[in-house]
Write an enzyme that holds these catalytic residues in place. Structure first.
Site, PDB file in Angstrom:
ATOM      1  N   CYS A  42       0.920  -1.271   0.032  1.00  0.00           N
ATOM      2  CA  CYS A  42      -0.057   0.210   0.036  1.00  0.00           C
ATOM      3  C   CYS A  42       0.836   1.285   0.199  1.00  0.00           C
ATOM      4  CB  CYS A  42      -0.854   0.066   1.212  1.00  0.00           C
ATOM      5  SG  CYS A  42      -2.003   1.197   1.258  1.00  0.00           S
ATOM      6  N   ASP A  44       0.424   3.781   1.659  1.00  0.00           N
ATOM      7  CA  ASP A  44       0.461   4.510   2.844  1.00  0.00           C
ATOM      8  C   ASP A  44       1.890   4.517   3.410  1.00  0.00           C
ATOM      9  OD1 ASP A  44       0.266   4.696   5.996  1.00  0.00           O
ATOM     10  OD2 ASP A  44      -1.748   4.073   5.700  1.00  0.00           O
ATOM     11  N   ARG A  46       3.141   4.859   6.336  1.00  0.00           N
ATOM     12  CA  ARG A  46       3.396   4.281   7.554  1.00  0.00           C
ATOM     13  C   ARG A  46       3.711   2.799   7.338  1.00  0.00           C
ATOM     14  NH1 ARG A  46      -2.193   5.288  10.185  1.00  0.00           N
ATOM     15  NH2 ARG A  46      -2.648   4.657   8.008  1.00  0.00           N
ATOM     16  N   HIS A  98      -2.593  -4.037   5.105  1.00  0.00           N
ATOM     17  CA  HIS A  98      -1.922  -3.495   6.543  1.00  0.00           C
ATOM     18  C   HIS A  98      -3.461  -2.964   6.813  1.00  0.00           C
ATOM     19  CE1 HIS A  98      -2.714   0.742   5.872  1.00  0.00           C
ATOM     20  NE2 HIS A  98      -2.280   0.654   4.620  1.00  0.00           N
ATOM     21  N   CYS A 101      -6.056   0.229   6.917  1.00  0.00           N
ATOM     22  CA  CYS A 101      -5.875   0.847   5.515  1.00  0.00           C
ATOM     23  C   CYS A 101      -6.886   1.537   5.204  1.00  0.00           C
ATOM     24  CB  CYS A 101      -5.629  -0.476   4.482  1.00  0.00           C
ATOM     25  SG  CYS A 101      -5.398   0.282   2.810  1.00  0.00           S
TER      26      CYS A 101
HETATM   27 ZN   LIG Z   1      -3.282   1.066   3.032  1.00  0.00          ZN
END
Ligand SMILES: [Zn+2]
Length: 211
Positions: A42, A44, A46, A98, A101
């Site tokens: 992803c 993302d 993090r 994750h 999400c």
């Molecule tokens: Zn995500």
């Protein structure tokens, strides 16, 4: 100082430290990359592939998009997959989602995120439809979203196996293995949730016989 200037400054410090630890570091990496893994994760911020797996530059070939989707009309992803499998000869493809999400969460709502995001998130809604029965039995919303994250990873791994890129490689060689993992934002632990070893039989509907 602008925030982005700090990135450039930090980069210089990082490069100097790497070079002082290992004077040949950059020359060696510049000559070739021989990663064993393709990571489809992803976007993302993090979930940085190298950091959470303790790997170094040169070890993981990376593709990231919103909700770590494998869409069979996504030329970007397919080019990455083809290059990694056919040319870099990677041994493992990892789809890593994750918990928590935002992309998955957005897909569970009925909000209009405007054309492009609606198009993208539709693929997650398709996963929900495929697993409607199982998801419908989970009353707790957070637990249901967590399970959807796992099922999404599972379906994206299945999507990989549906491509001619993977099927052609499986026909000739015993690689790559496909892995579905989910990273926990709350504890930093990666949980393996699904796996397809090279050569795993797939739904005949998606199997190409004349590769
Ligand atoms: Zn995500």
């Amino acid at each position: 100082m602008y925030s982005y200037e700090k990135l450039l400054l930090e980069n210089k410090a990082w490069a100097a430290e790497k070079k002082s630890d290992d004077p040949e570091y950059f020359e060696r990496l510049a000559r070739l990359q021989t990663p064993e893994f393709l990571w489809i994760g992803c976007s993302d911020s993090r979930v940085p592939a190298n950091e959470i797996t303790g790997t170094q530059p040169g070890e993981i070939f990376v593709h990231r998009n919103v909700a770590n989707l494998v869409v069979n009309t996504d030329v970007n992803l397919l080019a990455v997959l083809d290059f990694a499998v056919t040319h870099l000869k990677i041994k493992h493809v990892i789809v890593c989602g994750h918990y928590g999400c935002g992309g998955i969460k957005a897909a569970t709502t009925r909000s209009d995120y405007k054309p492009v995001l609606n198009m993208w998130l539709r693929h997650v809604k398709d996963v929900m439809r495929l697993h409607r029965e199982e998801l419908g039995k989970i009353e707790n919303e957070e637990q249901r979203d967590d399970r959807l994250v796992e099922l999404n990873v599972q379906e994206q791994v299945n999507n990989l196996a549906k491509t001619t890129i993977i099927q052609r490689c499986w026909k000739k060689e015993t690689r790559p293995d496909l892995h579905g993992w989910v990273y926990g934002l709350k504890d930093g632990i990666i949980k393996p949730v699904y796996e397809m070893k090279a050569g795993t039989p797939i739904d005949p509907l998606y199997k190409f016989e004349d590769l």
